[in-house]
Design an enzyme around this catalytic site. Structure first.
Site, PDB file in Angstrom:
ATOM      1  N   ARG A  34       8.877 -25.726  65.629  1.00 43.56           N
ATOM      2  CA  ARG A  34       8.771 -25.006  64.482  1.00 43.56           C
ATOM      3  C   ARG A  34       7.465 -24.050  64.614  1.00 43.56           C
ATOM      4  O   ARG A  34       7.370 -23.084  64.673  1.00 43.56           O
ATOM      5  CB  ARG A  34       8.773 -25.950  63.350  1.00 43.56           C
ATOM      6  N   ASP A  35       6.390 -24.816  64.682  1.00 47.99           N
ATOM      7  CA  ASP A  35       4.937 -24.102  64.504  1.00 47.99           C
ATOM      8  C   ASP A  35       4.431 -23.453  65.613  1.00 47.99           C
ATOM      9  O   ASP A  35       3.974 -22.210  65.813  1.00 47.99           O
ATOM     10  CB  ASP A  35       3.974 -25.433  64.457  1.00 47.99           C
ATOM     11  N   HIS A 226      -4.133 -32.532  63.318  1.00 49.12           N
ATOM     12  CA  HIS A 226      -3.389 -31.453  63.843  1.00 49.12           C
ATOM     13  C   HIS A 226      -4.369 -30.251  64.219  1.00 49.12           C
ATOM     14  O   HIS A 226      -5.060 -29.568  63.381  1.00 49.12           O
ATOM     15  CB  HIS A 226      -2.485 -30.835  62.785  1.00 49.12           C
ATOM     16  N   HIS A 228      -6.051 -27.143  66.670  1.00 48.54           N
ATOM     17  CA  HIS A 228      -5.687 -25.849  67.343  1.00 48.54           C
ATOM     18  C   HIS A 228      -6.819 -25.873  68.436  1.00 48.54           C
ATOM     19  O   HIS A 228      -8.024 -26.218  68.105  1.00 48.54           O
ATOM     20  CB  HIS A 228      -5.582 -24.696  66.627  1.00 48.54           C
ATOM     21  N   CYS A 259      -2.340 -19.565  65.011  1.00 54.82           N
ATOM     22  CA  CYS A 259      -2.526 -19.056  63.510  1.00 54.82           C
ATOM     23  C   CYS A 259      -2.552 -17.406  63.894  1.00 54.82           C
ATOM     24  O   CYS A 259      -3.508 -17.076  64.379  1.00 54.82           O
ATOM     25  CB  CYS A 259      -3.629 -19.534  62.635  1.00 54.82           C
ATOM     26  N   ASN A 268      -1.745 -24.345  69.347  1.00 49.40           N
ATOM     27  CA  ASN A 268      -1.963 -25.870  69.317  1.00 49.40           C
ATOM     28  C   ASN A 268      -2.430 -26.516  70.432  1.00 49.40           C
ATOM     29  O   ASN A 268      -2.178 -26.109  71.657  1.00 49.40           O
ATOM     30  CB  ASN A 268      -0.634 -26.525  68.802  1.00 49.40           C
TER      31      ASN A 268
END
Length: 321
Positions: A34-35, A226, A228, A259, A268
């Protein structure tokens, strides 16, 4: 050798190794499907996404975020969310959450029988307006509508908070802003809150300050981290979270994602790098690193993108022989 290196690193960070070993299992939430893929310019066919997730299911991961039930107008890569979720081989011992941005997405997710969803808010007003076209409080109100529906349907809800350290529009984010949103999401029914350093600007000091503030209103077992890796601080910041008792970490195989609003964003933290570090610290994840490296290479080869995982680069040639 790498066990000793990890212990040395921890000592330099003044982290109590014994404290971490007292709770020696970390649940990794794999967010690559997903991300990791949502902002990739290369269209990934449904069949490849399904195979990608099925391969991840064979690595020992217990939580794999599958897709996002968002409008294809805004995220074209996720236009096949229902087909992907319906097509994967689901194992009883693995959670397959999906991201849900609004009530319409919730209704679509329920039609295919999802058992867990994720909702997202921002600790930054600027990011909330840019990302969801509403204020932080308006976003929380929308989330409550989704959670109320989920609870009635006996669907678990996990919460994400974006920009917990810094925002590309508002700059530094104060811990109190994150604590306020965390408290709201927990009170509305989220079982866990994932703290997203969305643009990867966190450092040991800022992450520590954030967690200390949060522990005034909740406990570590309600939190996940979470990170990055824009500035190469993700693993360090995860170690800080571990020191304070957090035992859930989000990551993306081969460091996929990032992002689109963050200058120089590199994605990530890579799941391979995270697992290697935790192995070196004597912390169990239940994950087969060899299989994970192979899955990371499978998806990066397809999208024709170099892996962002140092561990994948170091071990792939060894494992592929």
């Amino acid at each position: 050798m790498y066990h000793q290196l990890s212990r040395t690193l921890l000592k330099k960070l003044s982290i109590d190794v014994k404290l971490i070993h007292n709770r020696s299992f970390v649940r990794i939430v794999e967010v690559g499907p997903r991300d990791g893929l949502q902002n990739e310019p290369v269209n990934v066919p449904t069949k490849v996404k399904i195979e990608f997730i099925d391969k991840l299911s064979e690595t020992g991961l217990k939580s794999i975020e599958v897709t996002s039930f968002v409008s294809p107008k805004w995220v074209p890569q996720m236009k096949d969310s229902a087909e992907v979720y319906s097509g994967i081989k689901k194992r009883d011992d693995i959670s397959y959450p999906v991201l849900v941005p609004n009530v319409k997405g919730m209704e679509s997710a329920m039609k295919v029988g999802v058992k867990e969803i994720a909702v997202f808010a921002s600790a930054s007003e600027g990011f909330s307006q840019k990302n969801t076209n509403c204020s932080t409080q308006e976003g929380i109100n929308r989330i409550k509508e989704i959670i109320d529906i989920a609870i009635k349907a006996n669907i678990k809800v996990r919460g994400y908070i974006s920009c917990v350290v810094g925002c590309p529009y508002d700059g530094q984010v104060h811990p109190s802003s994150v604590t306020k949103v965390t408290e709201a999401l927990l009170s509305h029914g989220c079982y866990e809150i994932s703290l997203g350093d969305t643009i990867g600007v966190g450092t040991r000091a800022t992450i520590e300050s954030l967690i200390k503030d949060l522990l005034n209103i909740t406990t570590a077992d309600k939190l996940a981290i979470h990170c990055h890796d824009t500035y190469g601080q993700a693993l360090v910041n995860i170690c800080i979270a571990l020191e304070y008792g957090i035992r859930v970490v989000d990551s993306s195989v081969s460091g996929l994602g990032g992002c689109p609003y963050a200058r120089g964003a590199t994605g990530n933290v890579a799941t391979e790098d995270l697992v290697y570090m935790l192995n070196g610290m004597g912390i169990d994840t239940g994950i087969d690193l060899k299989k994970l490296v192979e899955v990371g290479r499978y998806i990066t080869d397809f999208i024709k993108k170099a892996t962002c995982s140092k561990v994948n680069n170091a071990l792939y040639s060894k494992y592929s022989k």
